[in-house]
Design an enzyme around this catalytic site. Structure first.
Site, PDB file in Angstrom:
ATOM      1  N   ASP A  62       0.818  -1.213   0.000  1.00 58.47           N
ATOM      2  CA  ASP A  62       0.000   0.000   0.000  1.00 58.47           C
ATOM      3  C   ASP A  62       0.848   1.257   0.000  1.00 58.47           C
ATOM      4  OD1 ASP A  62      -2.379  -1.244   0.196  1.00 58.47           O
ATOM      5  OD2 ASP A  62      -2.524  -1.084   2.372  1.00 58.47           O
ATOM      6  N   LYS A  88      -4.208   2.901  -2.913  1.00 61.44           N
ATOM      7  CA  LYS A  88      -5.556   3.340  -3.274  1.00 61.44           C
ATOM      8  C   LYS A  88      -5.533   4.743  -3.870  1.00 61.44           C
ATOM      9  CE  LYS A  88      -8.059   0.241  -0.574  1.00 61.44           C
ATOM     10  NZ  LYS A  88      -7.134  -0.828  -0.687  1.00 61.44           N
ATOM     11  N   MET A 139      -8.126   8.399   9.368  1.00 61.57           N
ATOM     12  CA  MET A 139      -8.672   9.003   8.151  1.00 61.57           C
ATOM     13  C   MET A 139      -9.653  10.116   8.511  1.00 61.57           C
ATOM     14  SD  MET A 139      -9.251   5.568   5.886  1.00 61.57           S
ATOM     15  CE  MET A 139      -9.660   4.405   7.178  1.00 61.57           C
TER      16      MET A 139
END
Ligand code: SAH
Length: 487
Positions: A248, A270, A383
């Site tokens: 990631d 992502k 987040m």
């Protein structure tokens, strides 16, 4: 090369030890492990040596040392506290060309004992030839930690099956590949770690019977929050054995450096707004590589099961019957707060820690704001920076005091870690300035940061940004020592 490293078979061979004290005992213990026939020359024996004598594990010559005793011995050790006697033993042995070691007296040694990592039958011997025993000890500790404990059991099994495997694979490359895959297969590793030797051999047997032996597997590995030192030993072993590593955006370069050189590294980070498509692609890649027989590591920032969609990936593997395992990692909430000097719980301030995400599925479960807004607890938001304003307003609306201390930790555990502190009322402004990845911490424990911050000090400066808001609101904060901020 100052010394020739060799491994000596002393089984049932006489070794003469001059001295009966605790230093002699140390050497004798090692000699007995190697099944030597130990003869001790000493007038008195240490208590534990007396015990060994009673158990007939050693012989005792209760006399003074005489040069004639040397001729009967395979190796000689002088372990007395009498320098003259040690010298005499050394000279006598040298005269008869016998190998002699005077303990802790390197000039009087024709052989020396290395430091060892023992995973019998595998042994690693290390020596600096007396140059730096401390460095060697540190190195040994590193090796001890790195070398799996089941390696001995695996090599015992290999010894038993060597010929059978040779018969099955006449070709050397094929044979090597079989062993490599077996030794790094997580099922085989787990069985040997748990001392389930019979099952491990059954597993080997089954793999041997198959035409296309050993299918691939996936290991979901948590890379921790950034500092490569926070990777677990098991995580390190996994990435060093992998054929393919899918990683990631949050996995730090320092950790990627540790991946096996010839492994394929595939970035599956992502992109905002493109989540579901990419996750689906990642799932398919995992399945594809595993079906090619590869050892696949899915390397994720922090812990794979904490806001990491690890569970979803495993569901796909499960439905495809692909073997998998999970290696946990240090999640950002633990790593970033530890490096920021913010204890998640504290007897005086917080009895609960809650981890939430600021980013939920639009149709997902709603957060329980009444619970989240309670006092004397620590709320960690992953987040969360984009949603900071909403977070701050909702928490206040549901009863959390506007002067509750908050911190935004950016790049936690990394050299560029930044900690911004303030109060709930101003969380949105703090979050706006924060670099990502950033973690929001809300709760009374945040005020301890001022006192306990320890990381990020460089060239006499704290990288931690002590926001003016914090100062403005310091009346709400328990008295703390002023940080020595260099100008
Ligand atoms: N599985 C990860 C979390 C993935 S969600 C874990 O267990 O840590 C991604 C969020 O984690 C980021 O938006 C940020 O809020 C947090 N995060 C991850 N690494 C971080 C770091 N080094 N410093 C601060 N926050 C971090």
């Amino acid at each position: 090369m100052n010394y020739l490293p060799i491994f000596v078979d002393v089984k049932q061979r006489p070794v003469l030890v001059v001295g009966g004290g605790h230093i002699a005992l140390r050497k004798i213990t090692a000699l007995l492990k190697a099944q030597a026939k130990v003869r001790i020359v000493a007038e008195k024996l240490h208590k534990e040596l007396q015990q060994l004598l009673a158990e007939e594990k050693v012989e005792w010559i209760a006399k003074q040392f005489e040069p004639s005793q040397v001729s009967q011995a395979y190796l000689i050790i002088a372990a007395t506290d009498d320098a003259e006697l040690n010298q005499f033993v050394f000279n006598s042995a040298e005269a008869q060309q016998r190998l002699v070691n005077v303990v802790d007296d390197q000039p009087h040694c024709s052989y020396i004992f290395p430091s060892i990592v023992d995973r019998s039958p595998i042994q690693i011997a290390i020596s600096s030839g007396g140059a730096s025993p401390v460095l060697i000890r540190l190195l040994r500790e590193k090796l001890e930690a790195l070398i799996p404990h089941n390696i001995g059991a695996m090599s015992d099994i290999a010894a038993r099956w060597r010929n059978v495997v040779k018969e099955k694979f006449a070709d050397l490359t094929q044979r090597r590949r079989f062993w490599e895959k077996l030794f790094t297969h997580q099922t085989f590793q787990r069985l040997t770690e748990n001392h389930q030797i019979e099952q491990a051999e059954l597993f080997l047997h089954r793999e041997l019977e198959q035409d296309n032996p050993i299918i691939g597997e996936v290991s979901l590995v948590g890379a921790g929050p950034g500092d490569a030192g926070l990777l677990t030993l098991k995580g390190l072993q996994s990435i060093q054995q992998a054929d393919v590593v899918l990683y990631d955006a949050l996995v730090s370069d320092a950790i990627l450096e540790l991946v096996r050189r010839d492994a394929d590294k595939v970035f599956v980070g992502k992109r905002a707004g493109n989540h579901s498509v990419l996750q689906e692609e990642t799932n398919q890649l995992l399945v594809k590589y595993a079906k090619q027989g590869k050892r696949v590591v899915r390397l994720k920032g922090g812990d794979p099961f904490v806001f990491g969609r690890g569970g979803e990936e495993l569901e796909v593997l499960k439905s495809e019957n692909i073997p998998y395992s999970v290696v946990p990692g240090i999640t950002a909430a633990l790593g970033a707060t530890a490096y920021a000097g913010i204890p998640l719980t504290h007897r005086d301030h917080s009895q609960t820690a809650l981890f939430i995400t600021g980013h939920q599925k639009p149709d997902g479960n709603k957060l329980k704001w009444e619970t989240l807004a309670q006092g004397n607890q620590t709320l960690v938001v992953y987040m969360g920076t984009i949603k900071a304003r909403e977070l701050s307003e909702k928490l206040q609306r549901y009863g959390r005091a506007k002067d509750t201390p908050v911190a935004v930790v950016s790049n936690g555990t990394l050299p560029n870690q930044t900690v911004r502190t303030g109060v709930l009322e101003n969380l949105a402004e703090l979050a706006e300035q924060a670099e990502t990845p950033a973690l929001i911490v809300i709760g009374e424990v945040v005020k301890l940061h001022n006192k306990l911050a320890w990381f990020g000090k460089q060239e006499g400066q704290f990288i931690s940004t002590h926001d003016t808001l914090w100062k403005q609101h310091s009346q709400y904060i328990a008295p703390v020592e002023e940080l020595q901020l260099a100008s």
